[in-house]
Scaffold this motif. Structure first.
Motif, mmCIF file in Angstrom:
data_model
loop_
_atom_site.group_PDB
_atom_site.id
_atom_site.type_symbol
_atom_site.label_atom_id
_atom_site.label_comp_id
_atom_site.label_asym_id
_atom_site.label_seq_id
_atom_site.Cartn_x
_atom_site.Cartn_y
_atom_site.Cartn_z
ATOM 1 N N LYS A 244 -25.621 -12.377 0.958
ATOM 2 C CA LYS A 244 -25.034 -13.663 0.532
ATOM 3 C C LYS A 244 -26.135 -14.585 0.055
ATOM 4 C CE LYS A 244 -20.673 -14.158 2.929
ATOM 5 N NZ LYS A 244 -20.688 -13.221 4.072
ATOM 6 N N GLU A 245 -27.211 -14.614 0.841
ATOM 7 C CA GLU A 245 -28.329 -15.479 0.456
ATOM 8 C C GLU A 245 -29.416 -14.616 -0.182
ATOM 9 O OE1 GLU A 245 -31.309 -18.618 2.539
ATOM 10 O OE2 GLU A 245 -29.584 -17.921 3.694
ATOM 11 N N ILE A 246 -29.735 -14.917 -1.428
ATOM 12 C CA ILE A 246 -30.687 -14.101 -2.178
ATOM 13 C C ILE A 246 -32.105 -14.634 -1.970
ATOM 14 C CG2 ILE A 246 -31.366 -13.560 -4.558
ATOM 15 C CD1 ILE A 246 -29.001 -11.982 -3.781
ATOM 16 N N GLN A 247 -32.990 -13.750 -1.517
ATOM 17 C CA GLN A 247 -34.370 -14.185 -1.239
ATOM 18 C C GLN A 247 -35.375 -13.206 -1.824
ATOM 19 O OE1 GLN A 247 -34.126 -14.025 3.013
ATOM 20 N NE2 GLN A 247 -34.250 -16.252 3.206
ATOM 21 N N GLY A 248 -36.630 -13.626 -1.839
ATOM 22 C CA GLY A 248 -37.733 -12.722 -2.155
ATOM 23 C C GLY A 248 -37.540 -12.017 -3.485
ATOM 24 N N ASN A 249 -37.787 -10.701 -3.485
ATOM 25 C CA ASN A 249 -37.696 -9.939 -4.735
ATOM 26 C C ASN A 249 -36.293 -9.967 -5.338
ATOM 27 O OD1 ASN A 249 -40.341 -8.986 -5.241
ATOM 28 N ND2 ASN A 249 -40.151 -7.490 -3.597
ATOM 29 N N LEU A 250 -35.259 -10.043 -4.484
ATOM 30 C CA LEU A 250 -33.893 -10.092 -5.037
ATOM 31 C C LEU A 250 -33.681 -11.363 -5.854
ATOM 32 C CD1 LEU A 250 -31.703 -8.639 -2.137
ATOM 33 C CD2 LEU A 250 -32.139 -7.614 -4.374
ATOM 34 N N LEU A 251 -34.280 -12.449 -5.418
ATOM 35 C CA LEU A 251 -34.187 -13.693 -6.181
ATOM 36 C C LEU A 251 -34.905 -13.532 -7.532
ATOM 37 C CD1 LEU A 251 -33.541 -16.700 -6.530
ATOM 38 C CD2 LEU A 251 -35.617 -17.222 -5.247
ATOM 39 N N LEU A 252 -36.077 -12.913 -7.484
ATOM 40 C CA LEU A 252 -36.818 -12.704 -8.738
ATOM 41 C C LEU A 252 -36.013 -11.810 -9.691
ATOM 42 C CD1 LEU A 252 -40.460 -12.213 -7.374
ATOM 43 C CD2 LEU A 252 -39.336 -14.321 -8.103
ATOM 44 N N LEU B 45 -42.731 -11.214 0.484
ATOM 45 C CA LEU B 45 -43.156 -12.111 1.587
ATOM 46 C C LEU B 45 -42.070 -13.126 1.935
ATOM 47 C CD1 LEU B 45 -45.453 -13.175 3.461
ATOM 48 C CD2 LEU B 45 -46.261 -14.521 1.526
ATOM 49 N N PHE B 46 -41.360 -13.609 0.898
ATOM 50 C CA PHE B 46 -40.384 -14.679 1.131
ATOM 51 C C PHE B 46 -39.124 -14.190 1.852
ATOM 52 C CE2 PHE B 46 -43.121 -16.011 -2.238
ATOM 53 C CZ PHE B 46 -43.409 -17.318 -1.876
ATOM 54 N N SER B 47 -38.966 -12.898 1.933
ATOM 55 C CA SER B 47 -37.807 -12.364 2.670
ATOM 56 C C SER B 47 -38.216 -11.956 4.082
ATOM 57 C CB SER B 47 -37.238 -11.152 1.944
ATOM 58 O OG SER B 47 -38.148 -10.076 2.053
ATOM 59 N N GLN B 48 -39.488 -12.087 4.379
ATOM 60 C CA GLN B 48 -39.994 -11.600 5.672
ATOM 61 C C GLN B 48 -40.033 -12.710 6.725
ATOM 62 O OE1 GLN B 48 -43.745 -9.749 4.612
ATOM 63 N NE2 GLN B 48 -42.759 -8.000 3.636
#
Ligand SMILES: Cc1ncc(COP(=O)(O)O)c(C=O)c1O
Length: 327
Positions: free
Chosen positions: A107-115, A323-326
């Motif tokens: 639901k919440e997109i972070q890290g590489n998925l956001l990129l 890193l941003f998803s960790q």
């Protein structure tokens, strides 16, 4: 010129790297330990969030383009660095790209998925299937495109293959030049070992260019024996492509340690979790928690135990997006 250099000069390769990436001293992190510490900045490979896979993609996409591909398929977990870097490289090259993930779309997109979203790449979320099922889906997609008359190209096995490994064979050439320019001699390179592609390229290149470096591979996932087998497979594939045999077995060309992997891929150890913050605090450089933190823990131990001295180099392989998803 070594035969491998002649091969590298004539094999298909697409320029992606903004290189040579910097090789520079590390002022603070290893101070007081009596070594000349360097860092090779492959986090700064110049496309997307940067990282090691750009070197592999130069050769893999080089082959794809030489074969006339118009669409690239890459597969991995949601936070795959390879997937994001493939999408970014394809954007640079004007190629269509599709990513296949073995997870649901969070639901919440972070890290590489956001990129990946910013890159507007088409993503297939298969849910929690195995990596074999993910590969089968990818192969099927490939066949569908072929039947439609398109020219798809798959980046297989996370870019760990003989051709992908050539990226780090070429990196050896780059580091030899940099060491000559900076008067660095007898350098020990510490690098991560996941599937073994980075390691295979480094070891193969080093062996074929006069063994200028000592290479220590820190396993982040498997036992020493399993990682050594992965590295050997990638080197065998590279030999088939180049026609140039590796002069010795892997265990005579590098040292592998599996003492810092904890419970394996993606599982932090207390030391590796601390290292992410310690390194940022002392060098102003970010590392992620799967590959690079474990290498630095191992490297510091080896130096403190007197197993590495003189010029020592940490190969930073990037992974900034994850890193941003960790956290
Ligand atoms: C940031 C980063 N470092 C290191 C590696 C390890 O590379 P290899 O799987 O070739 O051993 C990877 C692989 O995905 C990676 O993403």
């Amino acid at each position: 010129m070594y035969p491998i250099e002649e091969f590298l000069a004539r094999t298909p390769r697409v320029p992606l790297l903004t290189g040579p990436t910097p090789l520079h001293p590390m002022a603070r992190f290893f101070s007081g330990l009596g070594v000349d510490a360097y860092i090779k900045r492959d986090d700064l490979t110049g496309i997307g969030p940067g990282g090691n896979k750009i070197r592999s993609l130069e050769f893999l996409l080089g082959q794809g383009i030489a074969e006339g591909c118009d669409r690239v398929l890459a597969a991995g977990p949601g936070q795959s660095n390879l997937c994001t870097l493939t999408a970014a490289a394809c954007a640079r090259l004007g190629l269509e790209c599709e990513l296949i993930h073995n997870c649901f779309r969070p639901k919440e997109i972070q890290g590489n998925l956001l990129l990946n979203e910013l890159l507007q790449v088409k993503s297939h979320f298969l849910g929690p299937v195995t990596s074999e099922e993910r590969s089968a889906y990818t192969e099927q997609l490939y066949q569908t495109y072929l039947q439609q008359g398109a020219h798809p190209f798959i980046i297989r096995n996370g870019a760990t293959s003989g051709r992908g490994a050539l990226g780090y064979t070429a990196a050896v050439q780059e580091m030899i030049t940099q060491c000559r320019q900076q008067n660095i001699s007898s350098m020990t390179i510490f690098a991560p070992g996941g599937n073994g592609g980075v390691a295979a390229g480094l070891i193969y290149g080093n062996a074929l260019m006069g063994n200028p470096f000592r290479i220590v591979i820190v396993s982040v996932e498997d036992t020493e024996a399993v990682l050594e087998a992965h590295i050997t497979t990638a080197i065998r594939e590279a030999e088939e492509i180049t026609g140039i045999p590796c002069p010795a077995p892997v265990n005579q060309l590098c040292e592998i340690t599996d003492c810092y992997r904890g419970d394996g891929w993606g599982m932090n150890t207390p030391d590796s979790a601390r290292m992410v913050k310690e390194f940022a605090r002392q060098e102003g450089i970010f590392i992620e928690n799967i590959y690079n933190s474990k290498v630095l823990v191992g490297m510091r131990d080896w130096i403190m135990e007197g197993k590495a001295s003189g010029a020592v180099c940490y190969l930073h392989t990037g992974g900034f997006g994850s890193l941003f998803s960790q956290y």
